[in-house]
Design a protein around this motif. Structure first.
Motif, PDB file in Angstrom:
ATOM      1  N   MET A   6       0.819  -1.206   0.000  1.00  0.00           N
ATOM      2  CA  MET A   6       0.000   0.000   0.000  1.00  0.00           C
ATOM      3  C   MET A   6       0.858   1.263   0.000  1.00  0.00           C
ATOM      4  SD  MET A   6      -2.992  -1.144   2.696  1.00  0.00           S
ATOM      5  CE  MET A   6      -3.864   0.423   2.602  1.00  0.00           C
ATOM      6  N   ILE A   7       1.942   1.238   0.752  1.00  0.00           N
ATOM      7  CA  ILE A   7       2.854   2.383   0.780  1.00  0.00           C
ATOM      8  C   ILE A   7       3.464   2.611  -0.601  1.00  0.00           C
ATOM      9  CG2 ILE A   7       5.068   3.218   1.698  1.00  0.00           C
ATOM     10  CD1 ILE A   7       4.326   1.784   4.330  1.00  0.00           C
ATOM     11  N   LEU A   8       3.917   1.537  -1.211  1.00  0.00           N
ATOM     12  CA  LEU A   8       4.528   1.643  -2.534  1.00  0.00           C
ATOM     13  C   LEU A   8       3.517   2.098  -3.584  1.00  0.00           C
ATOM     14  CD1 LEU A   8       6.712  -1.589  -2.440  1.00  0.00           C
ATOM     15  CD2 LEU A   8       7.527   0.764  -2.314  1.00  0.00           C
ATOM     16  N   GLU A   9       2.311   1.575  -3.487  1.00  0.00           N
ATOM     17  CA  GLU A   9       1.273   1.957  -4.446  1.00  0.00           C
ATOM     18  C   GLU A   9       0.908   3.434  -4.312  1.00  0.00           C
ATOM     19  OE1 GLU A   9      -1.901  -0.722  -3.688  1.00  0.00           O
ATOM     20  OE2 GLU A   9      -0.918  -2.432  -4.654  1.00  0.00           O
ATOM     21  N   GLU A  10       0.829   3.899  -3.067  1.00  0.00           N
ATOM     22  CA  GLU A  10       0.495   5.306  -2.838  1.00  0.00           C
ATOM     23  C   GLU A  10       1.609   6.218  -3.350  1.00  0.00           C
ATOM     24  OE1 GLU A  10      -2.187   8.166  -1.814  1.00  0.00           O
ATOM     25  OE2 GLU A  10      -2.487   5.985  -1.675  1.00  0.00           O
ATOM     26  N   LYS A  11       2.851   5.759  -3.191  1.00  0.00           N
ATOM     27  CA  LYS A  11       4.004   6.540  -3.656  1.00  0.00           C
ATOM     28  C   LYS A  11       3.997   6.677  -5.176  1.00  0.00           C
ATOM     29  CE  LYS A  11       8.059   8.547  -3.305  1.00  0.00           C
ATOM     30  NZ  LYS A  11       8.209   9.893  -2.691  1.00  0.00           N
ATOM     31  N   LYS A  12       3.535   5.642  -5.873  1.00  0.00           N
ATOM     32  CA  LYS A  12       3.565   5.637  -7.341  1.00  0.00           C
ATOM     33  C   LYS A  12       2.516   6.541  -7.965  1.00  0.00           C
ATOM     34  CE  LYS A  12       5.390   0.915  -7.685  1.00  0.00           C
ATOM     35  NZ  LYS A  12       5.059  -0.485  -8.051  1.00  0.00           N
ATOM     36  N   LYS A  13       1.518   6.918  -7.184  1.00  0.00           N
ATOM     37  CA  LYS A  13       0.463   7.769  -7.732  1.00  0.00           C
ATOM     38  C   LYS A  13       1.030   9.121  -8.157  1.00  0.00           C
ATOM     39  CE  LYS A  13      -3.435   5.858  -5.115  1.00  0.00           C
ATOM     40  NZ  LYS A  13      -4.483   6.179  -4.109  1.00  0.00           N
ATOM     41  N   LYS A  14       0.648   9.547  -9.328  1.00  0.00           N
ATOM     42  CA  LYS A  14       1.108  10.837  -9.824  1.00  0.00           C
ATOM     43  C   LYS A  14       0.123  11.950  -9.497  1.00  0.00           C
ATOM     44  CE  LYS A  14       3.862   8.927 -13.607  1.00  0.00           C
ATOM     45  NZ  LYS A  14       4.103   8.922 -15.077  1.00  0.00           N
ATOM     46  N   ASP A  15      -1.127  11.609  -9.443  1.00  0.00           N
ATOM     47  CA  ASP A  15      -2.163  12.598  -9.161  1.00  0.00           C
ATOM     48  C   ASP A  15      -2.986  12.176  -7.948  1.00  0.00           C
ATOM     49  OD1 ASP A  15      -1.546  14.122 -11.504  1.00  0.00           O
ATOM     50  OD2 ASP A  15      -2.602  12.582 -12.678  1.00  0.00           O
ATOM     51  N   GLU A  16      -3.534  13.158  -7.268  1.00  0.00           N
ATOM     52  CA  GLU A  16      -4.436  12.929  -6.130  1.00  0.00           C
ATOM     53  C   GLU A  16      -3.791  12.053  -5.047  1.00  0.00           C
ATOM     54  OE1 GLU A  16      -8.120  11.402  -7.500  1.00  0.00           O
ATOM     55  OE2 GLU A  16      -8.556  13.124  -8.771  1.00  0.00           O
ATOM     56  N   LYS A  17      -2.581  12.385  -4.724  1.00  0.00           N
ATOM     57  CA  LYS A  17      -1.920  11.650  -3.641  1.00  0.00           C
ATOM     58  C   LYS A  17      -2.548  12.035  -2.304  1.00  0.00           C
ATOM     59  CE  LYS A  17       2.616  10.886  -5.719  1.00  0.00           C
ATOM     60  NZ  LYS A  17       4.066  11.041  -5.559  1.00  0.00           N
ATOM     61  N   ASN A  18      -2.746  11.032  -1.469  1.00  0.00           N
ATOM     62  CA  ASN A  18      -3.325  11.244  -0.143  1.00  0.00           C
ATOM     63  C   ASN A  18      -2.191  11.228   0.888  1.00  0.00           C
ATOM     64  OD1 ASN A  18      -4.654  11.095   2.332  1.00  0.00           O
ATOM     65  ND2 ASN A  18      -6.353   9.908   1.473  1.00  0.00           N
ATOM     66  N   GLU A  19      -1.669  12.413   1.213  1.00  0.00           N
ATOM     67  CA  GLU A  19      -0.525  12.508   2.121  1.00  0.00           C
ATOM     68  C   GLU A  19      -0.857  11.987   3.512  1.00  0.00           C
ATOM     69  OE1 GLU A  19       1.414  16.248   2.285  1.00  0.00           O
ATOM     70  OE2 GLU A  19       1.855  16.324   0.133  1.00  0.00           O
ATOM     71  N   LYS A  20      -2.071  12.246   3.963  1.00  0.00           N
ATOM     72  CA  LYS A  20      -2.470  11.771   5.299  1.00  0.00           C
ATOM     73  C   LYS A  20      -2.480  10.249   5.325  1.00  0.00           C
ATOM     74  CE  LYS A  20      -4.231  12.269   9.483  1.00  0.00           C
ATOM     75  NZ  LYS A  20      -4.391  10.867   9.877  1.00  0.00           N
ATOM     76  N   LEU A  21      -3.000   9.618   4.277  1.00  0.00           N
ATOM     77  CA  LEU A  21      -3.001   8.157   4.219  1.00  0.00           C
ATOM     78  C   LEU A  21      -1.577   7.626   4.178  1.00  0.00           C
ATOM     79  CD1 LEU A  21      -4.334   5.394   3.877  1.00  0.00           C
ATOM     80  CD2 LEU A  21      -4.461   5.838   1.404  1.00  0.00           C
ATOM     81  N   GLN A  22      -0.716   8.250   3.373  1.00  0.00           N
ATOM     82  CA  GLN A  22       0.682   7.803   3.278  1.00  0.00           C
ATOM     83  C   GLN A  22       1.380   7.918   4.629  1.00  0.00           C
ATOM     84  OE1 GLN A  22       2.160   6.025   1.257  1.00  0.00           O
ATOM     85  NE2 GLN A  22       3.928   6.910   0.230  1.00  0.00           N
ATOM     86  N   THR A  23       1.124   9.007   5.338  1.00  0.00           N
ATOM     87  CA  THR A  23       1.723   9.193   6.666  1.00  0.00           C
ATOM     88  C   THR A  23       1.235   8.125   7.632  1.00  0.00           C
ATOM     89  OG1 THR A  23       1.916  11.589   6.335  1.00  0.00           O
ATOM     90  CG2 THR A  23       1.997  10.785   8.605  1.00  0.00           C
ATOM     91  N   ASP A  24      -0.066   7.870   7.631  1.00  0.00           N
ATOM     92  CA  ASP A  24      -0.637   6.851   8.523  1.00  0.00           C
ATOM     93  C   ASP A  24      -0.061   5.465   8.223  1.00  0.00           C
ATOM     94  OD1 ASP A  24      -2.167   8.750   9.749  1.00  0.00           O
ATOM     95  OD2 ASP A  24      -4.003   8.268   8.661  1.00  0.00           O
ATOM     96  N   LEU A  25       0.077   5.146   6.952  1.00  0.00           N
ATOM     97  CA  LEU A  25       0.632   3.848   6.556  1.00  0.00           C
ATOM     98  C   LEU A  25       2.080   3.708   7.015  1.00  0.00           C
ATOM     99  CD1 LEU A  25      -0.813   3.556   2.923  1.00  0.00           C
ATOM    100  CD2 LEU A  25      -1.478   2.153   4.887  1.00  0.00           C
ATOM    101  N   CYS A  26       2.849   4.763   6.832  1.00  0.00           N
ATOM    102  CA  CYS A  26       4.264   4.729   7.231  1.00  0.00           C
ATOM    103  C   CYS A  26       4.401   4.594   8.745  1.00  0.00           C
ATOM    104  CB  CYS A  26       4.979   5.985   6.744  1.00  0.00           C
ATOM    105  SG  CYS A  26       5.222   6.064   4.953  1.00  0.00           S
ATOM    106  N   GLU A  27       3.555   5.300   9.480  1.00  0.00           N
ATOM    107  CA  GLU A  27       3.590   5.201  10.937  1.00  0.00           C
ATOM    108  C   GLU A  27       3.278   3.783  11.398  1.00  0.00           C
ATOM    109  OE1 GLU A  27       2.206   9.786  11.991  1.00  0.00           O
ATOM    110  OE2 GLU A  27       0.816   8.105  12.257  1.00  0.00           O
ATOM    111  N   CYS A  28       2.217   3.229  10.842  1.00  0.00           N
ATOM    112  CA  CYS A  28       1.844   1.855  11.216  1.00  0.00           C
ATOM    113  C   CYS A  28       2.963   0.879  10.895  1.00  0.00           C
ATOM    114  CB  CYS A  28       0.567   1.441  10.487  1.00  0.00           C
ATOM    115  SG  CYS A  28      -0.919   2.265  11.068  1.00  0.00           S
ATOM    116  N   TYR A  29       3.547   1.035   9.720  1.00  0.00           N
ATOM    117  CA  TYR A  29       4.572   0.088   9.291  1.00  0.00           C
ATOM    118  C   TYR A  29       5.820   0.169  10.174  1.00  0.00           C
ATOM    119  CZ  TYR A  29       7.325  -2.820   6.175  1.00  0.00           C
ATOM    120  OH  TYR A  29       8.080  -3.835   5.669  1.00  0.00           O
ATOM    121  N   LEU A  30       6.254   1.397  10.499  1.00  0.00           N
ATOM    122  CA  LEU A  30       7.452   1.549  11.328  1.00  0.00           C
ATOM    123  C   LEU A  30       7.211   1.108  12.766  1.00  0.00           C
ATOM    124  CD1 LEU A  30       8.593   3.005   8.872  1.00  0.00           C
ATOM    125  CD2 LEU A  30       9.512   4.741  10.408  1.00  0.00           C
ATOM    126  N   LEU A  31       5.982   1.319  13.262  1.00  0.00           N
ATOM    127  CA  LEU A  31       5.686   0.902  14.629  1.00  0.00           C
ATOM    128  C   LEU A  31       5.564  -0.614  14.754  1.00  0.00           C
ATOM    129  CD1 LEU A  31       3.129   3.678  15.583  1.00  0.00           C
ATOM    130  CD2 LEU A  31       5.365   3.318  16.634  1.00  0.00           C
TER     131      LEU A  31
END
Length: 329
Positions: free
Chosen positions: A1-26
């Motif tokens: 999901m993190i990689l897929e969100e990163k690949k998006k060129k338009d309409e990136k959801n920064e809040k979702l990306q942040t939440d995913l990264c936090e969950c993954y690192l924790l």
């Protein structure tokens, strides 16, 4: 999901990306370099927000908590150094972070020392780690009711307690991995002594952890034994050893502390003035140890040295010769 969100060129959801990264690192202490290159910049960006609102402060806190979970992972400096320095410096000027967030920022940076000693000057000299840690410990100490009793059920842990414990863990790691001396350590040691004495009656889980930084610092040649004496660390270690049980980890830490102090005070100095100072300091510490009955305490641990050594992994096996643990003039 993190990689897929990163690949998006338009309409990136920064809040979702942040939440995913936090969950993954924790949830994961070990992550790939590819995900590091995404998660670290993403969370540092979130942690760099400067809006003065409660929601933003909590977002920043969570991002920094997730980042400091990366304790033993090699991270290239270009991914984090400028950003984390800016976060720390901004707080020093404007005090925008929560105490837990500020501690987490330092914990993330200090944790990089295990693999990158080039950070020593940045942490110790540029960012004044010891001064800041001392100030934080003193402010935390003032905000806690140390005389509160635990009667009436289990005490609910407060943020101040958690943050204080995390500072002790970070300081222990720092002194175990830093080879750079700074005069600000004396103030820091004094602050640790203050927390230990304040917390020893009703918050033993904190006071016991205060011994860890002293044990690590005493083994570092760059840390002057005189600074440990001047700050009261020797005094408080003597006070604490009387409270320890024979199979106690704290007893092992305190004994190792005095082993280090003893070993280093026996090392003669080439400079005549420094040699005189060493002898005088050695005399003072020996007299204090004798006054506090340290030899009797060591004798009481005589039969349990092997047990302590095996259980708590001393670098040097403890000798059964109790006089190895005394500072002899």
């Amino acid at each position: 999901m993190i990689l897929e969100e990163k690949k998006k060129k338009d309409e990136k959801n920064e809040k979702l990306q942040t939440d995913l990264c936090e969950c993954y690192l924790l949830l994961n202490m070990w992550i790939s370099s590819e995900l590091l290159s995404i998660c670290v910049p993403c969370l540092l960006k979130a942690a760099s927000k400067k809006e003065e609102s409660e929601d933003t402060r909590k977002e920043v806190e969570m991002a920094l908590l997730a980042l400091c979970n990366l304790r033993f992972i090699k991270i290239e400096q270009e991914l984090y150094l400028n950003e984390i320095k800016e976060i720390i410096q901004h707080h020093q000027e404007y005090h925008n972070l929560t105490r837990l967030a500020y501690q987490s920022a330092w914990r993330f940076l200090v944790s990089r020392l295990w693999d990158d000693n080039s950070l020593e000057k940045v942490i110790v000299v540029e960012q004044h780690f010891a001064r800041e840690a001392a100030r934080e410990l003193e402010e935390l100490s003032k905000s806690v009711d140390w005389k509160k009793n635990k009667k009436g059920g289990e005490r609910k842990e407060k943020e101040e307690m958690i943050t204080t414990l995390r500072w002790m863990q970070t300081l222990s790691f720092f002194f175990g991995n830093c080879y750079l001396w700074n005069e600000e350590y004396v103030e820091l040691f004094s602050s640790i002594v203050g927390v230990l004495r304040a917390s020893r009656d009703n918050y033993r889980e904190i006071s016991e952890k205060c011994i860890y930084p002293f044990e690590e610092a005493s083994g570092r040649r760059v840390v002057k034994i005189g600074s440990l004496w001047q700050s009261g660390a020797v005094d408080v270690a003597l006070e604490e050893i009387h409270k320890s049980a024979k199979d106690d980890e704290i007893a092992a830490k305190i004994l190792k502390f005095f082993m280090n102090v003893s070993r280093r005070l026996k090392e003669k100095k080439k400079d005549e003035i420094e040699e005189m100072k060493r002898k005088e300091l050695k005399r003072k510490i020996f007299e204090k140890m004798e006054e506090e009955g340290y030899e009797d305490v060591v004798t009481s641990f005589h039969k349990t040295f092997d047990f302590l050594s095996n259980k708590y992994f001393f670098d040097d096996a403890l000798s059964l010769d109790i006089f190895d643990y005394l500072v002899n003039v």
